[in-house]
Design a protein around this motif. Structure first.
Motif, PDB file in Angstrom:
ATOM      1  N   SER A  80       3.142   3.863   6.705  1.00 11.92           N
ATOM      2  CA  SER A  80       3.184   3.604   5.499  1.00 11.92           C
ATOM      3  C   SER A  80       1.977   2.722   5.031  1.00 11.92           C
ATOM      4  O   SER A  80       1.572   1.955   5.831  1.00 11.92           O
ATOM      5  CB  SER A  80       4.618   3.055   4.796  1.00 11.92           C
ATOM      6  OG  SER A  80       4.650   1.961   5.527  1.00 11.92           O
ATOM      7  N   TYR A  81       1.349   2.929   3.976  1.00  8.58           N
ATOM      8  CA  TYR A  81       0.315   2.421   3.317  1.00  8.58           C
ATOM      9  C   TYR A  81       0.442   1.811   1.836  1.00  8.58           C
ATOM     10  O   TYR A  81       1.252   2.446   1.087  1.00  8.58           O
ATOM     11  CB  TYR A  81      -0.889   3.186   3.397  1.00  8.58           C
ATOM     12  CG  TYR A  81      -1.072   3.922   4.697  1.00  8.58           C
ATOM     13  CD1 TYR A  81      -1.786   3.144   5.754  1.00  8.58           C
ATOM     14  CD2 TYR A  81      -0.636   5.195   5.139  1.00  8.58           C
ATOM     15  CE1 TYR A  81      -1.956   3.842   6.979  1.00  8.58           C
ATOM     16  CE2 TYR A  81      -0.729   5.844   6.207  1.00  8.58           C
ATOM     17  CZ  TYR A  81      -1.335   5.119   7.206  1.00  8.58           C
ATOM     18  OH  TYR A  81      -1.515   5.748   8.389  1.00  8.58           O
ATOM     19  N   ARG A  82      -0.046   0.495   1.486  1.00 10.20           N
ATOM     20  CA  ARG A  82       0.039   0.209   0.012  1.00 10.20           C
ATOM     21  C   ARG A  82      -1.199  -0.777   0.070  1.00 10.20           C
ATOM     22  O   ARG A  82      -1.458  -1.612   0.652  1.00 10.20           O
ATOM     23  CB  ARG A  82       1.382  -0.882   0.092  1.00 10.20           C
ATOM     24  CG  ARG A  82       1.498  -1.644  -1.216  1.00 10.20           C
ATOM     25  CD  ARG A  82       2.661  -2.499  -1.453  1.00 10.20           C
ATOM     26  NE  ARG A  82       2.597  -3.206  -2.490  1.00 10.20           N
ATOM     27  CZ  ARG A  82       2.773  -4.566  -2.812  1.00 10.20           C
ATOM     28  NH1 ARG A  82       2.926  -5.521  -1.982  1.00 10.20           N
ATOM     29  NH2 ARG A  82       2.778  -4.845  -3.907  1.00 10.20           N
ATOM     30  N   TRP A  83      -1.771  -0.292  -1.094  1.00 11.48           N
ATOM     31  CA  TRP A  83      -3.091  -0.907  -1.687  1.00 11.48           C
ATOM     32  C   TRP A  83      -2.656  -2.064  -2.720  1.00 11.48           C
ATOM     33  O   TRP A  83      -2.113  -1.459  -3.709  1.00 11.48           O
ATOM     34  CB  TRP A  83      -3.945   0.208  -2.213  1.00 11.48           C
ATOM     35  CG  TRP A  83      -5.419  -0.594  -2.389  1.00 11.48           C
ATOM     36  CD1 TRP A  83      -6.303  -1.024  -1.742  1.00 11.48           C
ATOM     37  CD2 TRP A  83      -5.797  -0.870  -3.939  1.00 11.48           C
ATOM     38  NE1 TRP A  83      -7.379  -1.441  -2.669  1.00 11.48           N
ATOM     39  CE2 TRP A  83      -7.013  -1.589  -3.918  1.00 11.48           C
ATOM     40  CE3 TRP A  83      -5.126  -0.426  -5.142  1.00 11.48           C
ATOM     41  CZ2 TRP A  83      -7.737  -1.896  -5.211  1.00 11.48           C
ATOM     42  CZ3 TRP A  83      -5.711  -1.059  -6.150  1.00 11.48           C
ATOM     43  CH2 TRP A  83      -6.887  -1.752  -6.262  1.00 11.48           C
ATOM     44  N   HIS A  84      -2.957  -3.059  -2.621  1.00 10.95           N
ATOM     45  CA  HIS A  84      -2.765  -4.252  -3.844  1.00 10.95           C
ATOM     46  C   HIS A  84      -3.711  -5.136  -3.750  1.00 10.95           C
ATOM     47  O   HIS A  84      -3.973  -5.966  -2.688  1.00 10.95           O
ATOM     48  CB  HIS A  84      -1.224  -4.767  -3.599  1.00 10.95           C
ATOM     49  CG  HIS A  84      -0.965  -5.310  -2.524  1.00 10.95           C
ATOM     50  ND1 HIS A  84      -0.928  -6.713  -2.343  1.00 10.95           N
ATOM     51  CD2 HIS A  84      -0.666  -4.903  -1.211  1.00 10.95           C
ATOM     52  CE1 HIS A  84      -0.375  -6.909  -1.141  1.00 10.95           C
ATOM     53  NE2 HIS A  84      -0.430  -5.900  -0.502  1.00 10.95           N
ATOM     54  N   TYR A  85      -4.552  -5.033  -4.694  1.00  6.22           N
ATOM     55  CA  TYR A  85      -6.024  -5.693  -4.643  1.00  6.22           C
ATOM     56  C   TYR A  85      -5.716  -7.292  -4.331  1.00  6.22           C
ATOM     57  O   TYR A  85      -4.854  -7.839  -4.906  1.00  6.22           O
ATOM     58  CB  TYR A  85      -6.626  -5.620  -5.949  1.00  6.22           C
ATOM     59  CG  TYR A  85      -8.229  -6.060  -6.037  1.00  6.22           C
ATOM     60  CD1 TYR A  85      -9.204  -4.992  -5.448  1.00  6.22           C
ATOM     61  CD2 TYR A  85      -8.589  -7.123  -6.360  1.00  6.22           C
ATOM     62  CE1 TYR A  85     -10.421  -5.472  -5.480  1.00  6.22           C
ATOM     63  CE2 TYR A  85      -9.830  -7.762  -6.654  1.00  6.22           C
ATOM     64  CZ  TYR A  85     -10.806  -6.674  -6.077  1.00  6.22           C
ATOM     65  OH  TYR A  85     -12.038  -7.137  -6.232  1.00  6.22           O
ATOM     66  N   PRO A  86      -6.463  -7.516  -3.113  1.00  9.31           N
ATOM     67  CA  PRO A  86      -7.657  -7.220  -2.551  1.00  9.31           C
ATOM     68  C   PRO A  86      -6.984  -6.608  -1.175  1.00  9.31           C
ATOM     69  O   PRO A  86      -8.031  -6.257  -0.093  1.00  9.31           O
ATOM     70  CB  PRO A  86      -8.669  -8.140  -2.161  1.00  9.31           C
ATOM     71  CG  PRO A  86      -7.622  -9.354  -2.221  1.00  9.31           C
ATOM     72  CD  PRO A  86      -6.496  -9.168  -2.967  1.00  9.31           C
ATOM     73  N   PHE A  87      -5.862  -6.186  -0.878  1.00  7.10           N
ATOM     74  CA  PHE A  87      -5.353  -6.020   0.651  1.00  7.10           C
ATOM     75  C   PHE A  87      -5.058  -4.806   0.622  1.00  7.10           C
ATOM     76  O   PHE A  87      -4.616  -3.959  -0.254  1.00  7.10           O
ATOM     77  CB  PHE A  87      -4.103  -6.818   0.701  1.00  7.10           C
ATOM     78  CG  PHE A  87      -4.413  -8.360   0.745  1.00  7.10           C
ATOM     79  CD1 PHE A  87      -5.200  -9.014   1.798  1.00  7.10           C
ATOM     80  CD2 PHE A  87      -3.846  -9.021  -0.257  1.00  7.10           C
ATOM     81  CE1 PHE A  87      -5.224 -10.407   1.620  1.00  7.10           C
ATOM     82  CE2 PHE A  87      -3.882 -10.558  -0.563  1.00  7.10           C
ATOM     83  CZ  PHE A  87      -4.783 -11.009   0.672  1.00  7.10           C
TER      84      PHE A  87
ATOM     85  N   GLY B  83     -10.836  -5.843   3.530  1.00  5.03           N
ATOM     86  CA  GLY B  83     -12.177  -5.432   3.694  1.00  5.03           C
ATOM     87  C   GLY B  83     -12.294  -4.093   4.427  1.00  5.03           C
ATOM     88  O   GLY B  83     -13.098  -3.583   4.910  1.00  5.03           O
ATOM     89  N   LEU B  84     -10.983  -3.292   4.169  1.00  2.00           N
ATOM     90  CA  LEU B  84     -10.764  -1.857   4.517  1.00  2.00           C
ATOM     91  C   LEU B  84     -10.475  -1.057   3.351  1.00  2.00           C
ATOM     92  O   LEU B  84     -10.005  -1.848   2.219  1.00  2.00           O
ATOM     93  CB  LEU B  84      -9.772  -1.768   5.362  1.00  2.00           C
ATOM     94  CG  LEU B  84      -9.889  -2.406   6.973  1.00  2.00           C
ATOM     95  CD1 LEU B  84      -8.595  -2.420   7.659  1.00  2.00           C
ATOM     96  CD2 LEU B  84     -11.015  -1.585   7.622  1.00  2.00           C
ATOM     97  N   ILE B  85     -10.707   0.249   3.333  1.00  2.00           N
ATOM     98  CA  ILE B  85     -10.540   1.143   2.355  1.00  2.00           C
ATOM     99  C   ILE B  85      -9.211   1.897   2.707  1.00  2.00           C
ATOM    100  O   ILE B  85      -9.184   2.450   4.069  1.00  2.00           O
ATOM    101  CB  ILE B  85     -11.623   2.156   1.983  1.00  2.00           C
ATOM    102  CG1 ILE B  85     -12.920   1.297   1.652  1.00  2.00           C
ATOM    103  CG2 ILE B  85     -11.371   3.419   1.107  1.00  2.00           C
ATOM    104  CD1 ILE B  85     -12.930   0.594   0.489  1.00  2.00           C
ATOM    105  N   GLU B  86      -8.171   2.169   2.102  1.00  2.00           N
ATOM    106  CA  GLU B  86      -6.837   2.645   2.275  1.00  2.00           C
ATOM    107  C   GLU B  86      -7.172   4.054   2.990  1.00  2.00           C
ATOM    108  O   GLU B  86      -6.473   4.301   4.136  1.00  2.00           O
ATOM    109  CB  GLU B  86      -6.070   2.593   1.230  1.00  2.00           C
ATOM    110  CG  GLU B  86      -4.714   3.192   1.407  1.00  2.00           C
ATOM    111  CD  GLU B  86      -3.877   3.120   0.138  1.00  2.00           C
ATOM    112  OE1 GLU B  86      -2.536   3.386   0.094  1.00  2.00           O
ATOM    113  OE2 GLU B  86      -4.422   3.329  -1.069  1.00  2.00           O
TER     114      GLU B  86
END
Length: 391
Positions: free
Chosen positions: A219-226, A195-198
């Protein structure tokens, strides 16, 4: 007594680089899966991989790439060890290290034996597969004719491997067994969120890290839906910083161990009789929970967990729905989808809410994780006030 005497400075992780060779990799004809496999193997031996690089079948390009990577503690070079004229990796490596190539009889004997055993002709060009830079410790190939090598260049260990994955990967394990003991990779402080935007969360976390003065790196990683957030330090190393990040991510953390909502629910739902209305995800959620052994079919649109009815267990009922147009409308890639999930336990009921971009049919994957997460939160923190609505 100084703080350095009380808390010893951490030992720096050894570094590694992976170089893959082949025109076919650059053209996209062949996917480079070896780099990822090599990184996993190196990480399992305590190495931090700092660079992946790919070059074509050019002696000059290979030589230049190897020279530029020798700052790492280990360099893994993969591909270009065959018998044809475009297989020039061994020549490029020898040039980079300033060494002559020498004929190795044991490798040549193995090439001849394997080709003869399969009834194949031995060509003069096969002889290049017995050439290795001076000082090489050879790595036998049980699955092909291209042997590899292990070399030392100053403080750097260089591993030379053939390209076919069936040959490369066992040989890499053999090489690592010779110079790097297996270790358990150090865990990092991390949060898996929903539920957050990177970009939004990164700005707040970056500020918290900068203010902390700890010197850790986020560090950040977006991998739908997380969206995953990590710190370059073990959990508990900087409790004040972790507490601030907990506050930033409050209400959105699915796991501190890198697990999905489904995986966390599987751990938390033992002994639970879960009844589910699965109309929101059109069966996707039920299928996932069924694979985890949490549900068994009881009728259309409703499923019940293995604790019911013969072993009642702890009763939990969940019903999920969405407000507004669903993901199958004409404008499925626009606006948002308002998800709702009501979970009732013996302590009362809670309704969870989440608004997500309506990306198309794949948004049902988001919805399934949301419902699993909602049930998980209800099990972890029973409702103090019946019929609460929580974001």
């Amino acid at each position: 007594m100084s703080i350095e005497e009380i808390v010893p400075a951490p030992v720096p992780e050894p570094t590694a680089a992976v170089l893959t060779v082949g025109d076919e990799l650059l053209s996209g004809e062949v996917a480079d899966t070896n780099s990822a496999a090599a990184s996993i193997a190196l990480r399992g031996r305590g190495y931090r991989v700092t660079e992946h690089r790919t070059v074509g079948d050019s002696l000059g390009a290979i030589s230049a790439a190897v020279r530029s990577l020798l700052h790492a503690d280990a360099v893994v070079v993969i591909g270009g060890l065959g018998p044809t004229s475009d297989d020039v990796t061994r020549f490029g490596l020898a040039d980079a290290l300033g060494r002559e190539l020498e004929h190795r009889a044991e490798a040549w004997d193995a090439v001849v034996e394997r080709l003869t055993r399969f009834g194949l002709a031995v060509h003069e060009s096969n002889r290049r597969q017995a050439l290795f830079p001076e000082g090489s410790e050879l790595l036998p190939n049980a699955n092909g004719t291209a042997w590899g090598a292990l070399l030392t260049a100053g403080d750097t260990r260089v591993v030379l491997l053939p390209g076919p994955p069936k040959e490369c990967r066992p040989m890499l394990t053999d090489a690592l067994d010779r110079f790097a003991a297996a270790v358990v990779p150090a865990d990092r402080a991390r949060w898996r969120t929903l539920g957050l935007i990177e970009g939004d969360v990164a700005a707040a976390v970056d500020e918290a890290v900068a203010d902390s003065g700890t010197g850790v790196t986020p560090s950040y990683r977006w991998h739908y839906p997380f969206v995953d957030i990590g710190l370059s330090c073990p959990p508990g190393a900087h409790p004040a910083l972790e507490a601030r990040i907990d506050g930033i991510l409050d209400g959105h953390v699915v796991s501190r161990a890198g697990r999905t909502a489904f995986e966390e629910l599987a751990l938390a739902a033992e002994g639970t009789a879960l009844t589910l209305d699965d109309r929101l995800t059109e069966g996707l959620l039920a299928e996932r929970l069924g694979r985890l052994g949490l549900l068994a079919p009881t009728g259309p649109g409703s499923l019940t967990g293995p604790g019911s009815p013969t072993s009642p267990g702890r009763p939990v009922e969940a019903a999920a729905w969405a407000e507004g147009p669903g993901p199958d409308t004409a404008q499925e890639h626009a606006a948002t989808w308002d998800l709702r999930c009501s979970v009732r336990t013996s302590d009362g009921s809670r309704t969870f809410a989440l608004t997500v971009p309506r990306r198309g049919p794949e948004v049902r994957e988001y919805a399934a994780e949301f419902v699993a997460w909602s049930v998980l939160r209800a099990l972890r923190a029973p409702a103090q006030h019946p019929d609460r609505t929580l974001a």
